[in-house]
Design a protein around this motif. Sequence first.
Motif, PDB file in Angstrom:
ATOM      1  N   LYS A 150       0.617  -1.153  -0.028  1.00  0.00           N
ATOM      2  CA  LYS A 150       0.051   0.040  -0.030  1.00  0.00           C
ATOM      3  C   LYS A 150       0.902   1.363   0.037  1.00  0.00           C
ATOM      4  O   LYS A 150       1.853   1.090   0.592  1.00  0.00           O
ATOM      5  CB  LYS A 150      -0.930  -0.107   1.217  1.00  0.00           C
TER       6      LYS A 150
ATOM      7  N   THR B  49       2.515   4.971   0.910  1.00  0.00           N
ATOM      8  CA  THR B  49       2.981   5.302   2.215  1.00  0.00           C
ATOM      9  C   THR B  49       2.960   6.967   2.060  1.00  0.00           C
ATOM     10  O   THR B  49       3.523   7.776   2.818  1.00  0.00           O
ATOM     11  CB  THR B  49       4.313   4.971   2.508  1.00  0.00           C
TER      12      THR B  49
ATOM     13  N   TRP C  69       1.016   9.051   2.840  1.00  0.00           N
ATOM     14  CA  TRP C  69       0.319  10.021   3.728  1.00  0.00           C
ATOM     15  C   TRP C  69       1.100  10.189   4.882  1.00  0.00           C
ATOM     16  O   TRP C  69       0.917  11.050   5.637  1.00  0.00           O
ATOM     17  CB  TRP C  69      -0.833   8.934   4.484  1.00  0.00           C
ATOM     18  N   GLN C  70       2.394   9.446   5.009  1.00  0.00           N
ATOM     19  CA  GLN C  70       3.162   9.707   6.013  1.00  0.00           C
ATOM     20  C   GLN C  70       3.909  10.927   6.003  1.00  0.00           C
ATOM     21  O   GLN C  70       4.322  11.686   6.815  1.00  0.00           O
ATOM     22  CB  GLN C  70       4.393   8.480   6.088  1.00  0.00           C
ATOM     23  N   GLU C  71       4.089  11.430   4.619  1.00  0.00           N
ATOM     24  CA  GLU C  71       4.945  12.770   4.403  1.00  0.00           C
ATOM     25  C   GLU C  71       3.995  13.775   5.051  1.00  0.00           C
ATOM     26  O   GLU C  71       4.369  14.843   5.623  1.00  0.00           O
ATOM     27  CB  GLU C  71       5.015  12.901   2.966  1.00  0.00           C
TER      28      GLU C  71
ATOM     29  N   THR D 133       1.574  13.235   7.627  1.00  0.00           N
ATOM     30  CA  THR D 133       1.755  13.110   9.014  1.00  0.00           C
ATOM     31  C   THR D 133       2.957  13.518   9.578  1.00  0.00           C
ATOM     32  O   THR D 133       2.950  14.464  10.703  1.00  0.00           O
ATOM     33  CB  THR D 133       1.432  11.687   9.520  1.00  0.00           C
ATOM     34  N   LEU D 134       4.125  13.221   9.198  1.00  0.00           N
ATOM     35  CA  LEU D 134       5.501  13.631   9.613  1.00  0.00           C
ATOM     36  C   LEU D 134       5.955  15.150   9.305  1.00  0.00           C
ATOM     37  O   LEU D 134       6.705  15.464   9.907  1.00  0.00           O
ATOM     38  CB  LEU D 134       6.506  12.483   9.201  1.00  0.00           C
TER      39      LEU D 134
ATOM     40  N   SER E 252       7.441  17.778   6.123  1.00  0.00           N
ATOM     41  CA  SER E 252       8.625  17.571   5.443  1.00  0.00           C
ATOM     42  C   SER E 252       9.695  18.456   5.993  1.00  0.00           C
ATOM     43  O   SER E 252       9.656  19.752   6.472  1.00  0.00           O
ATOM     44  CB  SER E 252       8.301  18.459   4.056  1.00  0.00           C
TER      45      SER E 252
ATOM     46  N   HIS F  90      16.456  15.494   7.625  1.00  0.00           N
ATOM     47  CA  HIS F  90      16.801  14.918   8.723  1.00  0.00           C
ATOM     48  C   HIS F  90      18.289  14.675   8.901  1.00  0.00           C
ATOM     49  O   HIS F  90      19.028  14.581   7.831  1.00  0.00           O
ATOM     50  CB  HIS F  90      16.441  13.459   8.712  1.00  0.00           C
TER      51      HIS F  90
END
Length: 462
Positions: free
Chosen positions: A76, A78, A80-82, A84-85, A87, A90
């Motif tokens: 599936k 991912t 959506w994680q961008e 949620t977390l 930009s 790191h």
Amino acid sequence: MSKSSLDRILNALKDDIQNRQAGEKLPTVRDLMEQFQASPITINKALKALALEGKIVTKTGSGTFVADPVQRRETKPTAWQEITLGSRYHPGDNLREFMANVPSGCIPLQSGYLDPELQAVEALQTSLKAVMRKPTVWGWAPTEGIEELRAWFAHEAGGYVRAADVQIVSGGQAALSTIFSALTEPGQNVLVESPTYLGALAIMRSNKVNPIPVPSDAQGVIPEFLESAFQKSGAKVFYTQPRHANPSGATLSPYRRKRVLEIAEKYQAFIVEDDYLHGLTFEGTPPPPLVSENENHVVYLRSLTKSVAPSMRVGAVIAKGAARARIHSMSVVDGLFVSRLLQEAALHLLTSPAWPKHLKKLHQELKYRRNIALQELRHIPGLTPYTNPTGGVHMWLRLPEGIRAEEFTRAAERNGVIVVCGNVYFPAEPNGDFIRMSFGSVDPQTLKDGIHRLREVLENWD
């Protein structure tokens, strides 16, 4: 068979599977060997990779079959994680890129680890076999580390260091993470040599600690700038590599050693001494660790990964007083304890006759390869060693005027040789254009070929 040949077989098998029905039997290993003109080892590697991806299933005695649709369900998305977390950059990105696999066909002159031929693999295998006979090696280990290994590190450090001052950790990177978590708080300033080890910078930034650059040269950090930085920044920690600094190769001069210790005492500050290349001085007599002269202000760390093998993730942190207590507590939080098996194997190796023999051979080989690199570089005008390395596995090279480090590094990769762009080692703006090139991570002929490719890049530079 080469990695490119294995990739070719994998891609062909994936295409074949797409055109088959779930449950359909694939050709036998023998048939695939004939089809691809490959060994059974290579074919089995390909089939194992496909099984791990869920594209095939193997039934003992029956053969290999295309997996059913449920077993090879698409992953599936991912994306959506961008959201949620959020930009953000790191701090470990540069380190992750540095540790990435080298593209097929490229010569790896970026590594900070020994050429596999120089690693203490045979001696380590002997030690592992010996300690595996002990029924306790799979059990619990003291959180500080086993007593005998701590005593060995204490003796190596010298001065007034005792086994009680030693904390065994899982390698140098883990040691740095533990130290900075124990000694600093988010938002605080930490003084660092400029340039300095990119892994230390990544940890500081991950901990939201501000690395403040202090100028250095071929004799190490410049004391006048260090004292000024303490005055202006309010920092209470200074991170340094006094022997064969990464990346510059500088070794702190005797006068500067004395001044650095005096400055730390004056400002009631900690010196974090990263002795990452302990034992790898191949020319001249190495100076003793700073901790042997002032164990109250110096927090010392060293690891066995450089001198033994990359997966010998065993190291030590030495500290006294409250710093020692905090480092122990943080080490327990980070990982409880270091594998007893690795500790016992390390101790067996370090106290065996094989260890000094390994170091002697290592020194000879590293000096030989250093000399090859210097000889080859004489044929490349403008690509200048910053220092003449007397230890370690790499050298710091200044690029010709007008050539940018990032552009040169990309051009080198296109020409089939990987080096490290010098910009990543500076906590602020670079003070020049440099690359870091390893001479100890590949065999002599590969080293010559790699430097020849660097020469080609400069000869074709527009």
